[in-house]
Scaffold this motif. Structure first.
Motif, PDB file in Angstrom:
ATOM      1  N   PHE A   1       0.859  -1.177   0.000  1.00  0.00           N
ATOM      2  CA  PHE A   1       0.000   0.000   0.000  1.00  0.00           C
ATOM      3  C   PHE A   1       0.903   1.236   0.000  1.00  0.00           C
ATOM      4  CE2 PHE A   1      -2.215  -3.449   2.098  1.00  0.00           C
ATOM      5  CZ  PHE A   1      -3.454  -3.451   1.462  1.00  0.00           C
ATOM      6  N   PRO A   2       1.524   1.547  -1.140  1.00  0.00           N
ATOM      7  CA  PRO A   2       2.523   2.639  -1.172  1.00  0.00           C
ATOM      8  C   PRO A   2       1.931   4.015  -0.881  1.00  0.00           C
ATOM      9  CG  PRO A   2       2.024   1.868  -3.393  1.00  0.00           C
ATOM     10  CD  PRO A   2       1.366   0.910  -2.466  1.00  0.00           C
ATOM     11  N   ASP A   3       0.651   4.212  -1.146  1.00  0.00           N
ATOM     12  CA  ASP A   3       0.049   5.530  -0.976  1.00  0.00           C
ATOM     13  C   ASP A   3      -0.612   5.699   0.395  1.00  0.00           C
ATOM     14  OD1 ASP A   3       0.787   6.175  -3.577  1.00  0.00           O
ATOM     15  OD2 ASP A   3      -1.078   5.315  -4.401  1.00  0.00           O
ATOM     16  N   LEU A   4      -0.514   4.694   1.258  1.00  0.00           N
ATOM     17  CA  LEU A   4      -1.184   4.769   2.559  1.00  0.00           C
ATOM     18  C   LEU A   4      -0.218   5.305   3.618  1.00  0.00           C
ATOM     19  CD1 LEU A   4      -3.534   4.107   4.484  1.00  0.00           C
ATOM     20  CD2 LEU A   4      -2.528   1.838   4.768  1.00  0.00           C
ATOM     21  N   PRO A   5      -0.555   6.438   4.267  1.00  0.00           N
ATOM     22  CA  PRO A   5       0.288   6.922   5.380  1.00  0.00           C
ATOM     23  C   PRO A   5      -0.011   6.130   6.657  1.00  0.00           C
ATOM     24  CG  PRO A   5      -1.544   8.426   5.044  1.00  0.00           C
ATOM     25  CD  PRO A   5      -1.666   7.379   3.971  1.00  0.00           C
ATOM     26  N   ILE A   6       1.006   5.548   7.233  1.00  0.00           N
ATOM     27  CA  ILE A   6       0.854   4.789   8.482  1.00  0.00           C
ATOM     28  C   ILE A   6       1.584   5.552   9.580  1.00  0.00           C
ATOM     29  CG2 ILE A   6       1.267   2.627   9.683  1.00  0.00           C
ATOM     30  CD1 ILE A   6       1.196   1.209   7.005  1.00  0.00           C
ATOM     31  N   THR A   7       0.845   5.970  10.597  1.00  0.00           N
ATOM     32  CA  THR A   7       1.421   6.740  11.704  1.00  0.00           C
ATOM     33  C   THR A   7       2.060   5.784  12.711  1.00  0.00           C
ATOM     34  OG1 THR A   7      -0.332   8.370  11.441  1.00  0.00           O
ATOM     35  CG2 THR A   7       0.939   8.444  13.490  1.00  0.00           C
ATOM     36  N   PHE A   8       3.277   6.117  13.137  1.00  0.00           N
ATOM     37  CA  PHE A   8       3.989   5.286  14.122  1.00  0.00           C
ATOM     38  C   PHE A   8       4.266   6.123  15.370  1.00  0.00           C
ATOM     39  CE2 PHE A   8       8.164   3.762  15.790  1.00  0.00           C
ATOM     40  CZ  PHE A   8       7.671   2.588  16.355  1.00  0.00           C
ATOM     41  N   ASN A   9       3.828   5.608  16.528  1.00  0.00           N
ATOM     42  CA  ASN A   9       4.066   6.264  17.812  1.00  0.00           C
ATOM     43  C   ASN A   9       4.703   5.262  18.765  1.00  0.00           C
ATOM     44  OD1 ASN A   9       2.643   8.788  17.173  1.00  0.00           O
ATOM     45  ND2 ASN A   9       0.796   7.514  17.195  1.00  0.00           N
ATOM     46  N   THR A  10       5.643   5.724  19.545  1.00  0.00           N
ATOM     47  CA  THR A  10       6.283   4.839  20.529  1.00  0.00           C
ATOM     48  C   THR A  10       6.656   5.635  21.762  1.00  0.00           C
ATOM     49  OG1 THR A  10       8.106   3.312  20.942  1.00  0.00           O
ATOM     50  CG2 THR A  10       8.559   5.180  19.485  1.00  0.00           C
ATOM     51  N   SER A  11       6.515   5.000  22.911  1.00  0.00           N
ATOM     52  CA  SER A  11       6.944   5.593  24.174  1.00  0.00           C
ATOM     53  C   SER A  11       8.201   4.909  24.696  1.00  0.00           C
ATOM     54  CB  SER A  11       5.819   5.456  25.213  1.00  0.00           C
ATOM     55  OG  SER A  11       5.524   4.091  25.450  1.00  0.00           O
ATOM     56  N   LEU A  12       8.820   4.052  23.854  1.00  0.00           N
ATOM     57  CA  LEU A  12      10.003   3.299  24.266  1.00  0.00           C
ATOM     58  C   LEU A  12      11.232   3.851  23.546  1.00  0.00           C
ATOM     59  CD1 LEU A  12       8.635  -0.355  24.037  1.00  0.00           C
ATOM     60  CD2 LEU A  12       8.604   1.177  25.997  1.00  0.00           C
ATOM     61  N   PRO A  13      12.366   3.786  24.175  1.00  0.00           N
ATOM     62  CA  PRO A  13      13.599   4.131  23.476  1.00  0.00           C
ATOM     63  C   PRO A  13      13.936   3.057  22.449  1.00  0.00           C
ATOM     64  CG  PRO A  13      14.088   3.284  25.656  1.00  0.00           C
ATOM     65  CD  PRO A  13      12.606   3.434  25.605  1.00  0.00           C
ATOM     66  N   ASP A  14      14.726   3.414  21.448  1.00  0.00           N
ATOM     67  CA  ASP A  14      15.065   2.451  20.402  1.00  0.00           C
ATOM     68  C   ASP A  14      15.870   1.279  20.942  1.00  0.00           C
ATOM     69  OD1 ASP A  14      13.711   3.883  18.521  1.00  0.00           O
ATOM     70  OD2 ASP A  14      15.480   4.894  17.688  1.00  0.00           O
ATOM     71  N   SER A  15      16.447   1.435  22.122  1.00  0.00           N
ATOM     72  CA  SER A  15      17.238   0.348  22.705  1.00  0.00           C
ATOM     73  C   SER A  15      16.374  -0.680  23.438  1.00  0.00           C
ATOM     74  CB  SER A  15      18.263   0.930  23.682  1.00  0.00           C
ATOM     75  OG  SER A  15      17.603   1.641  24.726  1.00  0.00           O
ATOM     76  N   ALA A  16      15.090  -0.413  23.602  1.00  0.00           N
ATOM     77  CA  ALA A  16      14.225  -1.339  24.336  1.00  0.00           C
ATOM     78  C   ALA A  16      14.037  -2.621  23.528  1.00  0.00           C
ATOM     79  CB  ALA A  16      12.868  -0.691  24.609  1.00  0.00           C
ATOM     80  N   CYS A  17      14.298  -3.765  24.159  1.00  0.00           N
ATOM     81  CA  CYS A  17      14.224  -5.060  23.480  1.00  0.00           C
ATOM     82  C   CYS A  17      13.336  -6.016  24.277  1.00  0.00           C
ATOM     83  CB  CYS A  17      15.620  -5.684  23.319  1.00  0.00           C
ATOM     84  SG  CYS A  17      16.730  -4.732  22.250  1.00  0.00           S
ATOM     85  N   MET A  18      12.828  -7.016  23.564  1.00  0.00           N
ATOM     86  CA  MET A  18      12.071  -8.088  24.204  1.00  0.00           C
ATOM     87  C   MET A  18      12.685  -9.421  23.785  1.00  0.00           C
ATOM     88  SD  MET A  18       8.556  -8.438  21.994  1.00  0.00           S
ATOM     89  CE  MET A  18       8.205  -6.700  21.967  1.00  0.00           C
ATOM     90  N   LEU A  19      12.485 -10.429  24.649  1.00  0.00           N
ATOM     91  CA  LEU A  19      13.001 -11.766  24.369  1.00  0.00           C
ATOM     92  C   LEU A  19      11.888 -12.562  23.689  1.00  0.00           C
ATOM     93  CD1 LEU A  19      15.420 -13.658  24.709  1.00  0.00           C
ATOM     94  CD2 LEU A  19      14.397 -14.460  26.842  1.00  0.00           C
ATOM     95  N   THR A  20      11.980 -12.749  22.375  1.00  0.00           N
ATOM     96  CA  THR A  20      10.923 -13.413  21.627  1.00  0.00           C
ATOM     97  C   THR A  20      11.498 -13.961  20.326  1.00  0.00           C
ATOM     98  OG1 THR A  20       8.686 -13.170  20.769  1.00  0.00           O
ATOM     99  CG2 THR A  20      10.187 -11.315  20.439  1.00  0.00           C
TER     100      THR A  20
END
Length: 635
Positions: A511-530
């Protein structure tokens, strides 16, 4: 006219009844007396066990209460030692009180001239007053001579100090009696620099202890190391009196013995006479302190219900004798009327009640043989009738199983045909597009403008991705795909924000013409074990569905965390999912709109991946502007 004696002599049933009654009365009275005495003993034993259980529960509650005080202190002492300045003393004193509802106050007191600019004395003190917390630098007084300062300083370790009155002239003080957990502070070189004392309210501790009582007049008491009362229903005895005060050793040796048991930290149960009241006392030490807690239960409360039995004993005996007499009459009637019972039972057999059991008898007379013959006949009839019923039930059950199997086979055949038709349609369309464009490019690739050639390549790539997506879904939904997923769930550190951004970039390819909004309250260093692969597949599928069914303008992905989980929230504005489809939307091969593209596997596979990763996939039914789906994965 017959006399009563003549009537007894001529009536066999009456003679048998009186004989049984005369034999049963002594046994009944003796058994009742033994039961009465045993009940008294069992009531006391049960009361002792209940008292010990309640005391143990309250002691555990007190231990947890004290442990929160100790934890609050131990969690901050090293911070204080690393930040040796007056403002830190004030800040950490207030912080300990503010973050712990069980803490009544906290003082951080330094050694003489710890901060030369403030002279010999410096003590930061915070106290809870109602809903507010007051933090001050205390006025100058000789707190070095106070027990809460000297004791931990002398012992060189943390300890609890017996409750005391915190009033000091010219400085902030607690409004009631307090007990303190005091711990010495040392700097990085191991030098003693002061004391941190965290207070609990004696009144609140008493309320916690007295909250549960097994009997109306029972109560708790808390003694200090030397026997002083810290908790007691008689407030005049608190702090200034001990359990030994005013006790005559000759008249009340049990009170003296109880005091020694409790002050030496022992545990047990005793019968103690407090004044004129004989009480059962269970006691045990409070862990981490030199205090001891006891639960006092007056025996009159314990035996209250037992004492009431005396008033009902005579009516109970009379009722029992009447019951025995009635039972005797029934026994005699049973003994002399077996023929009537056989008539009733044969009538029931004639009515078709073959399961009505006729008991065998050991009598060898004509009546006994007749009864046994009827019993054999009843068993034979019941056995044959039960066999016929069982055959009928099994036949009916097998017919029902065949009917259900036929319905399931028909439904499976119908679902197979629908699935094959749907899959053929879904695969044929992109294949036709790819094949058509491939033919066009093969015949006239040099004649096509660059822009049109670029569009053709994009369409071919898009449809190839659709084909790859459908094939991957079919493989994942197969038994092989399920087994492979369970065997390949290797965990690794996955950056939360990176995996979200990659999912958005992958969706934008479709969907090249679709704007997708991205919001985050985490720092880029935040990781999960998965597992990165299956997490990525789940995020892409949900984003793909949001993009496909949204209004084409408002699609967002938000990343956040709670105390226990990472949250990915997908939200779009559009028609949403109606209530009738919500329960079936996670079933395989089910589509909300049968005319839409897809196999009906995206959401079921995404939910399966998330569940196998230990998380949850939730549809927010309270969102009305479109669709909102939440993924929660454990931290």
């Amino acid at each position: 006219m017959r006399t009563p004696i003549q009537h007894i002599r001529q009536s066999l049933s009456l003679k048998l009844s009186l004989s049984i009654l005369l034999m049963a009365v002594p046994i009944f009275v003796l058994s009742l007396g033994i039961l009465f005495l045993q009940s008294r003993w069992h009531i006391k034993v049960e009361a002792m066990e209940r008292t010990a259980s309640v005391l143990n529960a309250v002691t555990q509650r007190v231990n947890r209460y004290l442990m929160t005080i100790e934890t609050a202190t131990n969690a901050n002492d090293w911070l204080i030692a690393e930040n040796l300045d007056p403002e830190s003393f004030l800040e950490y004193s207030r912080r300990i009180v503010a973050l712990n509802a069980n803490v009544n106050g906290c003082s951080i007191t330094g050694e003489p001239y710890l901060f030369p600019q403030y002279g010999r004395y410096f003590s930061a003190y915070s106290v809870r007053e109602g809903d507010s917390i007051i933090t001050v630098r205390e006025g100058e007084y000789e707190y070095f001579d106070k027990e809460w300062y000297k004791k931990p300083c002398k012992q060189g370790r943390a300890c609890w100090v017996d409750p005391f009155d915190d009033f000091n002239e010219g400085t902030l003080s607690a409004s009631n009696m307090i007990a303190s957990y005091c711990k010495p502070l040392y700097d990085g070189n191991g030098k003693f620099i002061g004391i941190i004392a965290t207070d609990l309210s004696l009144q609140r501790l008493a309320e916690t202890i007295q909250a549960e009582r097994p009997t109306p007049n029972s109560y708790f008491m808390l003694l200090g190391e030397d026997g002083h009362y810290f908790v007691h229903p008689d407030s005049t005895l608190l702090v200034n009196h001990t359990i030994f005060s005013g006790v005559d050793a000759h008249r009340q040796p049990d009170v003296i013995a109880l005091g020694h048991e409790m002050t030496t930290g022992k545990q047990g149960t005793m019968r103690v006479n407090f004044g004129d009241a004989l009480c059962m006392v269970s006691y045990q030490p409070v862990a981490g302190t030199q205090w001891s807690i006891a639960l006092v239960c007056p025996e009159k409360d314990i035996l209250q219900a037992y004492n009431k039995l005396t008033a009902v004993l005579i009516p109970l005996i009379v009722i029992g004798l009447l019951f025995i007499l009635m039972l005797c009459r029934r026994i005699v009637a049973h003994a002399i009327s077996p023929l009537n019972r056989l008539v009733e039972q044969s009538q029931r057999l004639a009515e078709g009640r073959y399961d009505e059991r006729i008991a065998h008898t050991d009598r060898h007379d004509a009546v006994g043989r007749l009864q046994n013959s009827f019993a054999i006949m009843q068993k034979s009839l019941n056995r044959h009738v039960s066999a016929i019923k069982k055959v009928n039930e099994e036949t009916e059950q097998r017919n029902e199983e065949l009917r259900q199997a036929s319905l399931l086979a028909e439904e499976a055949d119908r679902q197979k045909a629908v699935f094959i038709q749907n899959m053929t349609h879904q695969i044929r369309t992109p294949l036709n597009i790819v094949g058509g464009f491939a033919q066009v490019m093969g015949e006239s690739i040099t004649q096509l403008p660059d822009e049109e050639l670029k569009n053709i390549k994009g369409m071919m790539r898009h449809n190839a991705m659709l084909l790859n997506r459908m094939v991957l879904m079919l493989y994942d939904s197969s038994d092989t795909g399920v087994t492979e997923e369970l065997n390949c769930l290797q965990r690794e550190e996955v950056p939360c924000n990176d995996v979200a951004r990659e999912s958005i970039e992958h969706t934008n390819l479709n969907f090249p013409d679709l704007p997708i909004t991205f919001n985050t309250s985490l720092p880029d260093s935040a990781c999960m074990l998965t597992n990165r692969l299956y997490l990525m597949r789940s995020l892409r599928e949900i984003l793909y569905n949001s993009a496909k069914y949204s209004d084409g303008q408002h699609v967002s992905l938000s990343v956040s965390q709670t105390d226990t989980a990472f949250r990915f929230v997908f939200q779009d504005t559009g028609p949403g999912i109606d209530e009738e489809s919500r329960e079936r939307m996670f079933e395989p091969f089910v589509k909300v709109d049968e005319l839409s593209e897809g196999l009906g596997l995206g959401l079921p596979l995404a939910k399966r991946h998330i569940v196998n990763l230990g998380g949850r996939l939730i549809l927010d039914t309270g969102y009305r502007e479109g669709c909102r789906i939440i993924i929660e994965l454990p931290r």
